[in-house]
Design an enzyme around this catalytic site. Structure first.
Site, PDB file in Angstrom:
ATOM      1  N   GLU A 121       0.820  -1.226   0.000  1.00 38.47           N
ATOM      2  CA  GLU A 121       0.000   0.000   0.000  1.00 38.47           C
ATOM      3  C   GLU A 121       0.848   1.268   0.000  1.00 38.47           C
ATOM      4  OE1 GLU A 121      -0.732  -2.671   1.753  1.00 38.47           O
ATOM      5  OE2 GLU A 121      -2.792  -3.186   1.215  1.00 38.47           O
ATOM      6  N   HIS A 135     -12.624  -4.781   8.041  1.00 35.02           N
ATOM      7  CA  HIS A 135     -13.061  -4.479   6.672  1.00 35.02           C
ATOM      8  C   HIS A 135     -14.354  -3.671   6.664  1.00 35.02           C
ATOM      9  CE1 HIS A 135     -10.203  -7.718   5.896  1.00 35.02           C
ATOM     10  NE2 HIS A 135     -10.264  -7.483   4.610  1.00 35.02           N
TER      11      HIS A 135
END
Lengths: 324, 336
Positions: free
Chosen positions: B62, B131
């Site tokens: 990321e 999530h």
């Protein structure tokens, strides 16, 4: 390397050295509002690497980035005025000692977060490739950054995509106060390149002919589309992490021993030895650069600070709520 | 084709595709954006149309995805970095918050970072604690970032096009429960300016500012309380930073009451900002204390009854509206 290039390397190193020593004096005299991370003793890396770059090649650098700016072509006075937080600095006083930019000469940022410039340089290389140019990107960083995720993510990505990026690790033996021996379980950081399937090499970072040659190889590899290189330049951080650092984590003898491997003395002696320059040539060059830096310091000192309202230019946020 | 109805994800995809067709400097990179076409098919077909150079699968890195987007943007490209889930952007926050957000300012305007950082946001049945984040207020707090949270397909397309064309970094967040929702979307390219709210429904008794999926919940709640004779005005800021304070203030000056409905958390959250802004600027117009109705301050649980308990819903919002209007004695949950 022809005569002109050899003298050019000496000139760049002298410019950096004298600018940094001048900034150290200005720091003591209260002319700099912050601390400063000086580059004394590491000049052969910036000079040797950047001598291989074109104006349109791009670099990212670190909190210790004054030398990279000069080596990439920034006028010392614009660098020094920025360190002194003046409106005439390369970022009009908004960036400061750790955040310098001049995209017109490829200085895409000295980045104050350790490792932070590495993914950005990776992206500069990606853009060069997507745009179909043979421009290259160089990321300067330290031994400290080589233990950060940014290093590993960047090298992996650049090697995977064969990006034209040169990762230059300035192993100056210290990440802030922590010796590389206390942070890194390997002798040569360049071996990490193997894990990413890319070229890696370790050179003496105090010998500008070695840094120049390694960078020449790496730049050629990048320009012909054969991907990135990791160059580890072993050197020593002569000064503390920042001006005013008591540096109790190392001995005076260790620092003295490092001083005796001075990169400028080394290169001067090479050029005297092979007849490139005479003693008088050196004295003349030295004097010329002393004058340049003295004028730059005067310029930085006499320039005005930015006006306070400039703080809110470009700041983002909600325009209607910004100023009440 | 004005009455064409397509899903949110199709509208988003169409907006990105039209920009990639228009401007060769636009490209997408991220985990799985390539032949797979992304987790929710946001980039379906891009590889075939634009090639893998411009629709670029990446390692799960990321920091490098976001950082390479910053670097590419500095060098004249217009990258769209797909970070997949907002929960994963924690791994990229140096590049988003310290680099993308600050480089233009620190350089005194010498460089621009025209990058879009996209991620899905919010709950989706039992996605679990890692999530289901709604963390946009973190990014709202960073000078130099723009933050976009579309609530419907039309806005998804118009706002992604504006985000791509913007010369600064934009965090663009797609609510997972909206991705398959259909709405009217013109086929031709169009933009919605960043920083302009939409009044979703006019009303006279109470202003509700709702974000993302909560616009849907709030519209349902507003319909429920009509039977109680309560007229609600619903405002969707669409862009959370910069946000359209003028439209919100104008509405509160009319209704005299304010409720903010948000899936994010309340402490230093988006609702806190809106209430603070209204109190600072229009205290004299308020007939009652402003309130916010948010997800409870809890890690998002997995089990459906637990997750439903901490999240807003139309019924809960309707009850909160009755509380604000003095038509119910007890708030559903006194302390959230």
């Amino acid at each position: 390397m022809n005569r002109e290039m050899k003298i050019g390397l000496l000139e760049t190193m002298l410019k950096i050295r004298k600018a940094e020593l001048q900034l150290a004096v200005m720091f003591k005299n209260g002319k700099i509002p912050s601390g400063a991370h000086l580059y004394e003793g590491e000049e052969a890396i910036a000079a040797g690497v950047c001598a291989n770059l074109r104006t349109d090649d791009q670099i990212t650098s670190t909190h210790r980035g004054h030398g990279h700016c000069i080596a990439k072509g920034m006028e010392p006075r614009r660098m020094m005025a920025e360190v002194c937080a003046k409106s005439t600095g390369c970022c009009s006083g908004k960036g400061g000692t750790m955040h310098m930019f001049d995209p017109s000469i490829g200085v895409m940022g000295t980045i104050g977060i350790v490792g932070g410039g590495m993914p950005i340089a990776t992206g500069l290389g990606l853009a060069a490739k997507l745009q179909g140019t043979d421009r290259v990107a160089v990321s300067f960083f330290g031994d400290g950054a080589s233990n950060n995720g940014a290093f590993h993510e960047s090298l992996n990505m650049a090697s995977l995509w064969k990006l034209p990026v040169i990762y230059v690790c300035e192993n100056n033996q210290f990440a802030t106060s922590v010796s590389v021996k206390r942070s890194t379980p390997i002798e040569d950081i360049s071996v990490r390149a193997i894990g990413y399937g890319m070229s890696g090499v370790t050179v003496d970072g105090n010998k500008v002919d070695e840094t120049y040659a390694a960078a020449a190889d790496a730049v050629a590899r990048a320009r012909r589309g054969d991907g990135p290189t990791l160059i580890e330049c072993k050197t020593y951080r002569i000064r503390g992490h920042f001006e005013g650092d008591d540096a109790i984590y190392r001995s005076k003898e260790e620092v003295q021993a490092a001083r005796e491997r001075d990169p400028i003395e080394y290169w001067k002696n090479v050029l005297l030895g092979d007849g490139t320059i005479s003693e008088q040539d050196f004295i003349d060059l030295n004097e010329k650069i002393e004058q340049l830096i003295a004028q730059a310091a005067q310029f930085a000192d006499e320039s005005s600070y930015p006006t306070p309202e400039d703080a809110l230019k470009l700041c983002g946020g909600n325009p209607s709520l910004l100023v009440k | 084709m004005a009455d064409r109805r397509i899903r949110f994800v199709e509208a988003l995809r169409e907006g990105m595709r039209q920009e990639m067709e228009r401007d060769a400097s636009v490209f997408v990179m991220g985990e799985g954006v390539g032949p797979h076409g992304s987790c929710f098919k946001q980039t379906d077909g891009f590889c075939a149309q634009f090639g893998e150079d411009r629709c670029r699968d990446t390692p799960i890195s990321e920091q490098a995805i976001a950082g390479a987007a910053v670097g590419a943007a500095l060098a004249g490209m217009r990258p769209i970095a797909d970070l997949m889930w907002i929960d994963f952007t924690t791994l990229a926050t140096d590049q988003i918050c310290n680099q993308a957000a600050k480089l233009r300012y620190m350089s005194d305007g010498q460089v621009n970072v025209p990058a879009v950082f996209r991620a899905t946001t919010g709950r989706l049945k039992s996605n679990g604690a890692q999530h289901s984040g709604s963390w946009y207020s973190w990014y709202v707090n960073i000078p130099g970032l723009k933050v976009v949270v579309p609530s419907n397909p039309y806005d998804a397309k118009g706002l992604i096009i504006s985000a791509i064309r913007d010369n600064g970094p934009v965090v663009y967040l797609e609510h997972k429960m909206l991705l398959n929702v259909k709405g009217e979307v013109p086929e031709e390219s169009y933009t919605i300016p960043l920083g302009v709210a939409e009044v979703k429904k006019e009303g006279s008794d109470l202003t509700i500012v709702a974000t993302g999926y909560e616009v849907t919940d709030t519209m349902k709640a507003a319909a429920m309380v009509e039977a109680d004779g309560i007229s609600v005005e619903v405002i969707d800021p669409r862009t959370l930073m910069p946000y359209d304070s003028d439209t919100i203030l104008e509405s509160v000056r009319k209704t005299g009451r304010l409720l903010v409905v948000d899936e994010g958390f309340r402490y230093c959250g988006y609702g806190s900002e809106i209430i603070s802004m209204v109190v600072e600027n229009a205290m004299e117009c308020l007939k009652d204390r402003p309130r916010q109705f948010t997800a409870m301050h809890s890690t998002v649980p997995f089990s459906p009854p637990l997750e439903e308990y901490i999240m807003p819903s139309p019924v809960k919002i309707a009850n909160e509206i009755r509380v604000v209007m003095g038509k119910s004695l007890e708030p559903e949950v006194a302390i959230r």
